[in-house]
Enzyme design. Sequence first.
Site, short mmCIF file in Angstrom:
data_model
loop_
_atom_site.label_atom_id
_atom_site.label_comp_id
_atom_site.label_asym_id
_atom_site.label_seq_id
_atom_site.Cartn_x
_atom_site.Cartn_y
_atom_site.Cartn_z
N PHE A 2 0.87 -1.18 0.00
CA PHE A 2 0.00 0.00 0.00
C PHE A 2 0.90 1.22 0.00
CE2 PHE A 2 -4.63 0.50 1.53
CZ PHE A 2 -5.10 -0.25 0.47
N GLN A 23 -8.03 14.70 4.33
CA GLN A 23 -7.41 14.00 3.21
C GLN A 23 -8.33 14.00 1.99
OE1 GLN A 23 -6.84 9.54 3.09
NE2 GLN A 23 -4.71 10.15 3.26
N HIS A 56 -8.80 12.33 -1.68
CA HIS A 56 -8.37 11.24 -2.55
C HIS A 56 -8.42 11.77 -3.99
CE1 HIS A 56 -8.27 7.36 -4.56
NE2 HIS A 56 -7.93 6.81 -3.42
N LEU A 95 -15.54 6.55 -4.35
CA LEU A 95 -14.14 6.25 -4.59
C LEU A 95 -13.89 5.43 -5.85
CD1 LEU A 95 -11.78 7.10 -2.85
CD2 LEU A 95 -11.67 4.76 -2.00
N GLU A 98 -7.27 3.34 -6.19
CA GLU A 98 -5.94 3.59 -6.69
C GLU A 98 -5.50 2.48 -7.64
OE1 GLU A 98 -4.27 5.60 -3.32
OE2 GLU A 98 -2.31 4.90 -3.93
N ARG A 110 -0.66 10.42 -3.39
CA ARG A 110 -2.07 10.80 -3.41
C ARG A 110 -2.28 12.31 -3.44
NH1 ARG A 110 -5.84 7.30 0.84
NH2 ARG A 110 -5.69 5.41 -0.35
N HIS A 162 -11.99 12.61 1.69
CA HIS A 162 -11.95 11.18 2.01
C HIS A 162 -11.85 10.90 3.50
CE1 HIS A 162 -11.36 7.04 1.06
NE2 HIS A 162 -10.11 6.99 1.45
N ARG A 175 -3.15 10.36 6.53
CA ARG A 175 -3.32 8.97 6.95
C ARG A 175 -2.83 8.02 5.88
NH1 ARG A 175 -7.08 5.08 5.60
NH2 ARG A 175 -8.47 6.51 4.52
C1 LIG Z 1 -14.54 4.62 0.27
C2 LIG Z 1 -13.62 4.47 1.42
C3 LIG Z 1 -12.65 3.48 1.41
C4 LIG Z 1 -11.80 3.31 2.50
N1 LIG Z 1 -10.86 2.33 2.44
C5 LIG Z 1 -10.05 2.15 3.51
C6 LIG Z 1 -9.10 1.11 3.51
O1 LIG Z 1 -8.97 0.36 2.54
N2 LIG Z 1 -8.32 0.95 4.59
C7 LIG Z 1 -8.44 1.74 5.69
O2 LIG Z 1 -7.74 1.52 6.65
N3 LIG Z 1 -9.34 2.74 5.72
C8 LIG Z 1 -10.16 2.96 4.66
N4 LIG Z 1 -11.07 3.97 4.71
C9 LIG Z 1 -11.28 4.72 5.95
C10 LIG Z 1 -12.07 3.90 6.94
O3 LIG Z 1 -13.07 3.17 6.27
C11 LIG Z 1 -12.77 4.74 8.00
O4 LIG Z 1 -11.90 5.65 8.54
C12 LIG Z 1 -13.26 3.85 9.13
O5 LIG Z 1 -14.07 2.83 8.62
C13 LIG Z 1 -14.03 4.64 10.16
O6 LIG Z 1 -14.60 3.74 11.08
P1 LIG Z 1 -15.38 4.26 12.34
O7 LIG Z 1 -15.81 3.08 13.12
O8 LIG Z 1 -14.58 5.26 13.03
O9 LIG Z 1 -16.64 5.03 11.78
P2 LIG Z 1 -17.83 4.62 10.80
O10 LIG Z 1 -17.66 3.29 10.21
O11 LIG Z 1 -18.02 5.77 9.93
O12 LIG Z 1 -19.05 4.50 11.79
C14 LIG Z 1 -19.57 5.61 12.42
C15 LIG Z 1 -20.78 5.21 13.19
O13 LIG Z 1 -21.24 6.29 13.98
C16 LIG Z 1 -22.61 6.47 13.82
N5 LIG Z 1 -22.97 7.85 14.07
C17 LIG Z 1 -22.46 8.95 13.52
N6 LIG Z 1 -23.11 10.05 13.97
C18 LIG Z 1 -24.07 9.59 14.82
C19 LIG Z 1 -25.09 10.21 15.57
N7 LIG Z 1 -25.27 11.52 15.55
N8 LIG Z 1 -25.90 9.44 16.30
C20 LIG Z 1 -25.76 8.10 16.33
N9 LIG Z 1 -24.81 7.45 15.64
C21 LIG Z 1 -23.98 8.21 14.88
C22 LIG Z 1 -22.85 6.04 12.42
O14 LIG Z 1 -24.19 5.75 12.24
C23 LIG Z 1 -21.95 4.82 12.33
O15 LIG Z 1 -22.59 3.71 12.88
C24 LIG Z 1 -11.91 4.17 3.62
C25 LIG Z 1 -12.87 5.16 3.62
C26 LIG Z 1 -13.70 5.34 2.52
C27 LIG Z 1 -14.68 6.45 2.53
#
Ligand SMILES: Cc1cc2nc3c(=O)[nH]c(=O)nc-3n(C[C@H](O)[C@H](O)[C@H](O)COP(=O)(O)OP(=O)(O)OC[C@H]3O[C@@H](n4cnc5c(N)ncnc54)[C@H](O)[C@@H]3O)c2cc1C
Lengths: 519, 565
Positions: B120, B233, B235, B249, B252, B283, B347, B381
């Site tokens: 990566f 960030q 993308h 997205l 890459e 990126r 992103h 990141r």
């Molecule tokens: C398209 C894409 C591809 C990616 N690919 C990668 C990758 O390959 N590798 C990598 O390491 N990272 C990747 N990332 C980044 C990574 O996916 C995220 O940073 C990570 O999944 C965030 O996880 P999280 O648990 O913090 O939040 P999330 O998975 O965003 O979950 C947030 C939770 O909080 C809840 N929430 C938010 N606000 C409220 C509210 N007001 N009340 C109640 N609930 C709420 C939401 O409903 C959800 O359940 C990618 C991101 C994107 C957008």
Amino acid sequence: MPEDAVQVKVFRYNPDTDKEPHYETYKVPYTQGMVVLDVLNYISEHYDGSLAYRWACRAGQCGSCAMIINGKPRAACRTLVEKGKPLTITPLVQFPVVKDLVVDYERGTRRLVKIKPYVQRLKSPSRPEIISKEDIVDVKEIRGCIECWACVSACPVVGEAWQEFAGPLIHRQLARLKLDKRDTEERVKTAFIEGLYDCTTCKTCVEVCPKKIDIPGKAIEKMRAIAVKEGLGPLEGQKPFIEAIERTGRSVERQSTPLLEQVPDVIDVDDPIDEVAFFTGCLVDYRLQSTGFNALEVLKRNRIKVHIPKAQSSCASPAFRSGVVDLAHQQVKKNVDALEKLGITKVISLCAGCAMTMKNDFPAVTKKIYNREPNYKVYDFTEYLVREVGIDKLNIKDLGEIKMKVTYHDPCHLNRGQGIHDEPRQLIKLIPGITFIEMEEADRCCGSGGGVRTGRRPLSMALARRKAEFIIKSGADAVITECPFCLIQIRDILNQLGYQHIQVYNVPDLMAMAYNKTK
Amino acid sequence: MTYETIDTDVLVIGAGGAGARAAIEAANHNVMVTLLSKELLGKAHTCMAEGGVNATFANVDPPDNWEVHFKDTIEGGAWINNQKLVEILTREACDRIMDLEEYGAIFDRTPEGKIMQRPFGKQTYRRTCYAADRTGHEMMVTLTEEIRRRDVDVMEEVFVTNLLAKDNQVQGAVGISFKTGSLLVFKAKATILASGGGGRVYKITSNAAQDTGDGYAVAYHAGCRLLDMEMVQFHPTGMVFPESHRGCLVTEGVRGEGGLLKNIKGERFMQRYDAKRMELAGRDVVARANATEILEGRGTEHGGVYLDVTHLPPHIIEERLPTMLEQFLDVGVDIRKEPMEVAPTAHHLMGGVEINENAETTLKGMYAAGEIAGGVHGGNRLGGNALADTQVFGKRAGENAAMFAKKSSMPIIDRSQVEKEANKISTILERKEGIRPHEIKNRLQTLMWDKVGIFRTGQELQEAVQAIEEMKAKDLPRLFVMDKHTRYNKELIETFEIENMLTIAEMIAKAALMREESRGAHFRKDFPKTDNKNWFANIYIQKKMGQMTLTKLPVVVTTLKPEGA
Ligand SMILES: Cc1cc2nc3c(=O)[nH]c(=O)nc-3n(C[C@H](O)[C@H](O)[C@H](O)COP(=O)(O)OP(=O)(O)OC[C@H]3O[C@@H](n4cnc5c(N)ncnc54)[C@H](O)[C@@H]3O)c2cc1C
Ligand code: SF4
Ligand code: SF4
């Protein structure tokens, strides 16, 4: 509003305030690449902010936005809007409506949680755990589920008997766990109790799945195969058919002179345009000999030389579908040997079940025994005439007039199993005098497949009754299909319901009838 | 307005990778756990991640170890990461991936049956574990399975409007149930914020609809300290149409397989930006190149540049880029025959709520993990680090919150805060005319994209701050919704989201204005150089006496320092 605006009819209902559901119609300007989610967002922003619908990732990865779009459950973010084509959008069925297009999945998740939908280990693994590549292949094929519930909403068996049949999503999860070596629960027993043998293998779930997961093939039939090994399957009602194949090479018992005993090895024609082998299948050989003769007649009228190998035997579809793998494999070998011996490259069958099994299941088996695919190609009868011979090359002038209103029933194993939908209709419409009526839900399962007719008769008939309603409603004098199983099933139910006057034919029956007018 | 009060030991807000992992861990400690999310269980933004998750198993590159990963992460983060947190991330990632496998996850394997690892960007060794191109989904499905095994109270489709806080301690939260529209009050001994990112403050984003960054706002209002909010960030390649897919997205991998970037004139413009590495430059470099082409009028009709793979044999595209092929076919574009149109897309928010090694925030009884937390990723990141972050700090948050809950008694909540929320709802429902939330949302998203985006200048940032303040003062009090009933009232929820978005936007813009240098994802046209002498530091944000205050503080360093600092 520009002319190419899309006309959208949307289901609206707030149980708190509305007496009953109603539809609203909106006009939404068309833009390039627009998907149904864009349409909903547009309505919400420009017409009515109270429209309720779910969406999250808009990339087909979260499964939030499943809804029924023009009659089929679909992910709104992945359904392209066609310019000028009206849209009807309704909520998924089987679940109570929360509001508008939002439904409450509680019924489904409650059911799901009951099966312990997680890996149950007896002891903690070593860290790191060594898991061989081969061990995860089968699991990975059915792991991509995004829990959108589209399959459950679409499954005809769920629609008839959700209490007995847990539905595609849950059977997929049971298979996912059974095929995972780390899990120690009794998954097959649970699956059996949850209706493992209720699935008609109609593939409706595959058709609507945004992840194209082959639940009947990669989950249900694999689980049935294990159930057979564990002595749970096949069902009592299916056993005679399986035993019959073992004993006689045919899944049904002999009643009258089989077709194969009435026809020569080769039917030659003057100046043939092509040469094919004819695969009868059990029902055409033992029960619907007339359909067999009719098919041969149609081929003759089109100057096609036909070989009818007598060593052919059951395609073993009942064995494949009910999980009796060893027998299925024996039958494959028998048939492939008989067909290959002819040196003919085209094999045709008018049984949707046989053709699908030969196309989809045989190659995997011959790869195991011969390390290659069979050296002939399999065609459904209508597919062969329309795509191979060519609709414009067919002998149309000898088709006599038949004054009849007909409708067409899509056999699941022809439509979804082989992707053949238009060809039978095209052939029917060639016949002078025919009025073709498209019935509602022409592609709905008739309930005969997957061993359900033999193993679960009441369920099978309930499914057939639903089918019959649409046939009757169409007002047709006859219903045409392209599968002996469907034909017998539909004929039975129409008789049962007192609609014997609606005739049931296979496509070659109708065509031969037309040719015979010009003898 | 009447409301229901729900007592729990540990309240987890957010059911993505971090929240789900935290809930599982807390449940392990034999406490009551309530898990809330805006969407249905399993559908959080985490399920969209495709690429993979970093952990130094060294299964394919034996020399790899946590220290190399540590260094890569800090260099990648432009040196302002909290090194204590990075050490934890890189040391514990392997264990957390093994937890996932213990729960039932299936990562792709090496021939020996170990977890396979792919290369990566900007990482010394191949350390990214994956499950085909659906790694985030694999993780989310696994966590969902595990949550269903546990005794966790899952309450889906609950929108948290505010945290309940008093005297620097958090006592729970107030939320609205989508289904019924009723107000819910959660009384909790410990609260974990795992509410994910906030990409939706930008017009073009890869983030899910729910990523409106509510967590940053509610944490801020409760008195939490946040940091690095200027670090967003972008993308380089997101879809540009249709509207609903804008920003989605485009991996890459497309460029990895030989995809070419071209402008409307058909020119391979990367020549002018990084002639050596061309499309495969970093990126941020590619993102800025694409943005420049578009800004300078060499973009496509839909406001993108072309990403072209039509020169590749169709079977290569089908075999190696199946998801992309499908993603574009869905919207009527066959990438085997025509070029894609792409543009940079917001992103990831590197910044967020300040946490210590125990995932504790600056408020008592409150923990944070996942994208909402700041400090782990510094100024940029690395791909694959975010998913690792969710597991490592999700677990720590769950563990520490449970332990805190065990030794605490049920807090007495301040009911007046609940009344305030109730009044807000009724005021909005009663208002007969005004501005609908999506109108403000669209305006703010455009503003952020234009003035607080990839290229920033002091002047534009000033303008943005001013515009945001105006929207807060003039538009918020006029928020109006068409639907006057509470059941599944999306627009009502949106009114809360837009208020939150304005708060985050203000944080991002103000911090970006303050940081007078360029570093990581933050690029100032008026200060294009990195200034380690003055800016090897973090910007902290906290609400003090009702005011947003920004403070520059030294980076938490354990071992590594940039040159010139
Ligand atoms: C398209 C894409 C591809 C990616 N690919 C990668 C990758 O390959 N590798 C990598 O390491 N990272 C990747 N990332 C980044 C990574 O996916 C995220 O940073 C990570 O999944 C965030 O996880 P999280 O648990 O913090 O939040 P999330 O998975 O965003 O979950 C947030 C939770 O909080 C809840 N929430 C938010 N606000 C409220 C509210 N007001 N009340 C109640 N609930 C709420 C939401 O409903 C959800 O359940 C990618 C991101 C994107 C957008
Ligand atoms: S194949 Fe048909 S009957 Fe079987 S699960 Fe799928 S939809 Fe239901
Ligand atoms: S199997 Fe397919 S259709 Fe069924 S819930 Fe899963 S993703 Fe949806």
